[in-house]
Design a protein around this motif. Structure first.
Motif, PDB file in Angstrom:
ATOM      1  N   ASN A  48      71.213  51.052  28.926  1.00 18.69           N
ATOM      2  CA  ASN A  48      71.701  49.712  29.249  1.00 18.69           C
ATOM      3  C   ASN A  48      73.150  49.799  29.747  1.00 18.69           C
ATOM      4  N   TRP A  73      54.634  49.148  26.800  1.00 16.37           N
ATOM      5  CA  TRP A  73      55.632  48.160  27.218  1.00 16.37           C
ATOM      6  C   TRP A  73      55.906  47.151  26.097  1.00 16.37           C
ATOM      7  N   GLU A  74      54.903  46.892  25.270  1.00 12.84           N
ATOM      8  CA  GLU A  74      55.141  46.037  24.104  1.00 12.84           C
ATOM      9  C   GLU A  74      56.111  46.708  23.133  1.00 12.84           C
ATOM     10  N   ARG A  92      63.894  46.825  22.269  1.00 18.24           N
ATOM     11  CA  ARG A  92      65.016  46.092  22.861  1.00 18.24           C
ATOM     12  C   ARG A  92      65.454  44.938  21.959  1.00 18.24           C
ATOM     13  N   ARG A 142      59.694  46.640  24.536  1.00 24.49           N
ATOM     14  CA  ARG A 142      60.331  45.323  24.364  1.00 24.49           C
ATOM     15  C   ARG A 142      60.733  45.082  22.899  1.00 24.49           C
ATOM     16  N   GLU A 185      58.548  45.571  35.121  1.00 24.65           N
ATOM     17  CA  GLU A 185      58.837  44.327  34.402  1.00 24.65           C
ATOM     18  C   GLU A 185      59.353  44.610  32.990  1.00 24.65           C
ATOM     19  N   ALA A 186      58.794  45.642  32.357  1.00 24.11           N
ATOM     20  CA  ALA A 186      59.211  45.979  30.998  1.00 24.11           C
ATOM     21  C   ALA A 186      60.668  46.441  30.964  1.00 24.11           C
ATOM     22  N   ASP A 245      62.964  45.822  33.174  1.00 25.24           N
ATOM     23  CA  ASP A 245      63.823  44.688  33.541  1.00 25.24           C
ATOM     24  C   ASP A 245      64.068  43.800  32.322  1.00 25.24           C
ATOM     25  N   ASP A 246      63.015  43.551  31.543  1.00 28.08           N
ATOM     26  CA  ASP A 246      63.163  42.734  30.332  1.00 28.08           C
ATOM     27  C   ASP A 246      64.087  43.411  29.319  1.00 28.08           C
ATOM     28  N   CYS A 247      64.100  44.738  29.320  1.00 24.42           N
ATOM     29  CA  CYS A 247      64.924  45.476  28.365  1.00 24.42           C
ATOM     30  C   CYS A 247      66.362  45.667  28.849  1.00 24.42           C
TER      31      CYS A 247
END
Length: 345
Positions: free
Chosen positions: A147, A63-64, A70, A67, A108-109, A111-113
């Motif tokens: 996206n 997930w890091e 992104r 991000r 969460e990952a 969603d952040d992206c």
């Protein structure tokens, strides 16, 4: 053309391939991702091939990385596709339990992206551990996400979960611009296939037709073709139908229970499919005349292309008869060919 990243033991391994003429610009690579910009008629867009960390304790690194990708994206239309080794919802797993925190971290990952799933078709799960029930585990760990700018570029895109064969993972394929259904073509010209040589009944069918012939070469060849069609079916068409039939049964087994009987039947069908694919390869090898292909290649699309090139060359524009006169045009050429009589010895 392409680029690859070696596997880590039996895990991972990435490859990115593209056709000649397609414009792909390399951005970044690691053992867990490959990143490119692709130029198409609709414009430029970014594609990332992703392989998530398989060990749960390392999953946060997936997930890091997601991000970080992104952040580096800017305003590009972006699609990320691959094996994330994680699920988003409990319904994406059959057998066993997934801790809620693992799925939450993945959600969460993404969603952040600012990415979301490409709608899929096919069986719900892309991974199967191959064990008998009650130890069988299935999950949807392969997926494609994009996206909003990417979905604006490809609003009709869909993801296909291919039927699993040799691997415990299913292949997945993104269709960017689905084509409308096309009509199936009619009958095909008969051709003798090399793969029939040595098969029981082939020589007998030829002898039968030749013995009952009238002596006229074209008529005898027509009778021979009829006998072979009756004996074997319609060449490559039968092979393709058999492959489709086996794969339909394989699909049922992939989506059904995991009894010992079902697992053994599945193993046999996978072997049958491999044999049929070998016959298909021989068929297109004969057609293409590209006999230098290495054993084991499955690139039948290449053979289709070579066959198309050969057809362009195999056109008789004119013939000269026994009197030395030149005949042009399809009808005239056919008449000369039909009247031809080889010397009998």
């Amino acid at each position: 053309m392409g680029m690859e990243v070696d596997s880590m033991g039996r895990s991972g391994g990435l490859a990115f391939l593209w056709k000649k003429g397609v414009m792909c610009t390399f951005r970044s690579v690691s053992v867990h991702h490959m990143d490119f910009v692709v130029a198409v008629d609709e414009g430029e867009w970014r594609v990332t091939g992703f392989y998530g960390w398989p060990v749960v304790s390392d999953r946060h690194l997936s997930w890091e990385l997601l991000r970080e990708l992104r952040v580096s994206n800017g305003d590009f239309p972006w699609m990320c596709i691959g094996d994330f080794n994680e699920i988003l919802f409990a319904t994406e797993m059959k057998g066993g339990n997934r801790p809620q925190w693992q799925m939450n971290n993945f959600r969460e990952a993404i969603d952040d992206c600012g990415i979301r799933d490409v709608a899929f078709e096919g069986y719900d799960f892309t991974y199967d551990n191959g064990q008998e029930e009650p130890d069988n585990r299935q999950s949807r760990i392969e997926r494609a996400m994009g996206n909003e700018r990417w979905f604006d570029m490809f609003p009709r895109a869909r993801l296909i979960h291919m039927d699993r064969e040799w691997s415990d993972h299913s292949h997945i394929k993104v269709i960017l611009q689905p084509r409308p259904d096309r009509d199936v073509r009619g009958g095909k010209v008969f051709r003798f296939e090399q793969i029939w040589v040595g098969e029981e009944g082939c020589e007998e069918a030829i002898r039968k037709a030749w013995a009952s012939g009238t002596g006229d070469l074209p008529d005898t060849l027509t009778d021979c073709a009829k006998e072979l069609v009756e004996w074997k079916g319609i060449g490559i068409g039968k092979i393709v139908r058999d492959i489709h039939s086996k794969r339909r049964r394989l699909k049922c087994l992939n989506e059904g229970g995991r009894s010992a009987r079902a697992i053994n039947e599945r193993k046999q069908i996978v072997k049958d499919i491999a044999s049929l694919l070998k016959q298909e390869e021989i068929f297109w090898r004969q057609r293409s005349r590209a006999l230098w292909l290495k054993e084991g290649d499955k690139n039948t699309k290449y053979f289709h292309q070579k066959e198309g090139q050969r057809k362009k060359k195999n056109h008789i524009a004119k013939l000269i008869d026994d009197d030395g006169r030149e005949h042009n045009g399809t009808v005239a050429v056919a008449a000369v060919a039909k009247e031809y009589r080889p010397e009998r010895r």
